[in-house]
Design an enzyme around this catalytic site. Structure first.
Site, PDB file in Angstrom:
ATOM      1  N   ALA A   1       0.863  -1.178   0.000  1.00 50.29           N
ATOM      2  CA  ALA A   1       0.000   0.000   0.000  1.00 50.29           C
ATOM      3  C   ALA A   1       0.897   1.224   0.000  1.00 50.29           C
ATOM      4  O   ALA A   1       1.930   1.235   0.660  1.00 50.29           O
ATOM      5  CB  ALA A   1      -0.867  -0.003   1.238  1.00 50.29           C
ATOM      6  N   THR A   2       0.498   2.226  -0.767  1.00 57.19           N
ATOM      7  CA  THR A   2       1.439   3.332  -0.945  1.00 57.19           C
ATOM      8  C   THR A   2       1.029   4.637  -0.255  1.00 57.19           C
ATOM      9  O   THR A   2       0.945   4.650   0.957  1.00 57.19           O
ATOM     10  CB  THR A   2       1.775   3.522  -2.427  1.00 57.19           C
ATOM     11  N   THR A   3       0.771   5.701  -1.014  1.00 57.16           N
ATOM     12  CA  THR A   3       0.821   7.034  -0.412  1.00 57.16           C
ATOM     13  C   THR A   3      -0.315   7.379   0.561  1.00 57.16           C
ATOM     14  O   THR A   3      -1.492   7.184   0.257  1.00 57.16           O
ATOM     15  CB  THR A   3       0.850   8.080  -1.546  1.00 57.16           C
TER      16      THR A   3
END
Lengths: 233, 264
Positions: free
Chosen positions: B46-48
């Site tokens: 999962a990123t930003t």
């Protein structure tokens, strides 16, 4: 070698039961009542911080009478049991029935094995999506468990209060009327009404509430609901 | 089984550690050999995520993409969760451990509140989360990093607060904004440029979206608003009144305005 005196199991259990009953009889009673939007729990409680009624899980509430430290321990054990089960499986898998059985087993084991029985009686109540799914379990000091509909009472004056409710209970009451009825039933437990009424501790399980259904009523809400209830009936 | 446990405190995390260690999320990861598969390319990430303060509290937002190596593994993953009535947790890193940490943290908040009769203070919540991040350190060495942001409304100080974490469980408070994850740096530069104290609700939500759109522009792991599929970043607000979601309709309208200005 000193021989222990023989006491028949019969006698021993009777003694323990009498001891537990005496302890419980000293405490004030608690009433649980099905009303229009869920279940209402009412207790006479002079303390505002030492609660007798509380939340166990999303839809399950707990009430205890007798020795505070003992039912407080049971309450915490119930929360731990429910939270661990809900974490390991899912929130829907925490059922009132399984928790009530766990309580019954634990309290029953203490009653038969330990020299001193627990001086407590507890109520475990829950709401479902429909009124038909409401559950109320009464678990006694010896672990015996009974389930109830409409209303359930625990504590020293339970007999009289039950008799009062049998005569006056009506289904689908709005909250103020249900609270007013609960208070009148608690007062019916006394030989003579006390000079000064004890403050009430009130919790509700509201069927329509999203997520966690339990809510504690504030003193102001209780006073207002009682005034409305008194005006109506 | 009801009264057989040995733990007597108010923490769910410690209850698991003491009486139910098999249910702890991070335990199995500690026994993997160091030369085990490069987990960081084998599981979804999962990123930003970001958080910024505004006049009434905090805004927390995250994009919806999860990546697995060079593949998109999900377009609809949720990275921002309600922790309790006055706190939100956002997560970046290996999706599996991240989601487990969120679940554990949510139960921890509720459990403490039920046992003690009142919720933890915001500082208490931040410290509790630090302990959980610290437990994940062995897994982090194998590439399974969990980096959360905790944001909430402090009822005592009457303001929104933001906490960021490092791998070792180090906990730091940010006084204006913070962004992390693969597009965190890009998001931070947008926030740094346009952040002002006491932003209105609308400007704060808009700034959060702009930062995520900029991050998506420059970082392959981050996805901006997807107008065709109707997928929008997840945005939550924490104020004195509690936690609330920003509706998709509002996010769509704002995204369209922002993307329009990019057209030039």
């Amino acid at each position: 070698m000193a021989m222990p005196f023989y006491v028949s199991p019969d006698q021993w259990m009777q003694d323990k039961a009498e001891y537990a009953r005496k302890g419980i009889a000293k405490g004030k009673s608690i009433v649980a009542l099905e009303y229009a939007d869920g279940v209402l729990l009412t207790a006479e409680n002079p303390s505002t911080s030492l609660n007798k009624i509380s939340e166990i899980y999303d839809h399950i509430a707990f009430a205890g009478v007798g020795k505070y430290s003992e039912f407080e321990n049971l309450r915490k054990a119930g929360i731990r049991y429910a939270d661990v089960k809900g974490y390991a499986y899912s929130r829907q898998d925490v059922t009132t029935k399984s928790l009530a059985n766990a309580y019954s087993e634990a309290i029953g084991t203490i009653f038969t094995r330990d020299p001193k029985p627990l001086e407590v009686e507890i109520l475990l109540v829950s709401v479902g999506e429909t009124p038909a799914e409401t559950e109320m379990y009464h678990i006694s000091f010896d672990g015996s468990i009974t389930d109830h509909r409409q209303y359930a009472v625990i504590g020293g004056q339970a007999e009289r209060i039950r008799a009062y409710l049998q005569e006056h209970y009506a289904p689908n009451l709005p909250l103020p009327a249900a609270l007013f009825l609960s208070r009148r039933s608690l007062l019916a437990g006394y030989d003579r009404p006390p000079a000064e009424e004890s403050p009430l501790e009130v919790g509700v399980l509201e069927r329509q509430r999203p997520g966690r259904k339990f809510r504690r009523l504030s003193a102001a809400e209780i006073a207002q609901a009682l005034a409305t209830g008194a005006a109506q009936g | 089984m009801l009264l057989t446990g040995s733990y007597g405190g108010s923490s769910f995390f410690e209850l698991l550690q003491q009486d139910f260690p098999h249910l702890l999320p991070f335990r199995h990861l500690q026994h993997l050999p160091p030369e085990a598969v490069q987990l960081s390319t084998a599981v979804p990430f999962a990123t930003t995520i970001l958080a910024l303060r505004f006049a009434d509290g905090v805004v927390v937002a995250g994009d919806r993409q999860a990546t697995e190596g060079f593949e998109v593994s999900s377009r609809r993953i949720e990275k921002v969760y309600k922790a309790d009535d006055h706190a939100v947790i956002a997560i970046a890193g290996a999706a599996g451990p991240c989601l487990e940490m969120v679940r554990l943290f949510q139960v921890e908040m509720e459990h403490y509140q039920k046992i003690e009769g009142e919720p933890l203070a915001l500082d208490g919540k931040a410290n509790k989360l630090a302990q959980m991040v610290k437990q994940n350190l062995p897994a982090a060495f194998q590439g399974l990093v969990v980096i959360p942001i905790l944001a909430g409304y402090d009822l005592r100080l009457k303001q929104g607060r933001i906490f960021k974490y490092d791998l070792t469980g180090g906990r730091y408070e940010e006084h204006q904004f913070y962004a992390t994850g693969s597009g965190g740096k890009e998001a931070r530069s947008t926030l740094r440029k346009f952040f002002k104290p006491d932003l209105s609700r609308e400007s704060a939500i808009r700034l959060a979206l702009e930062a995520l759109i900029d991050a998506a522009d420059l970082d392959v792991g981050t996805a901006g608003p997807d107008l065709t599929r109707g997928i929008f970043p997840l945005v939550k607000l924490v104020t004195k009144e509690g936690v609330s979601d920003v509706e998709d309709a509002e996010l769509r309208a704002l995204s369209e305005t922002i993307l329009q200005t990019l057209k030039g």
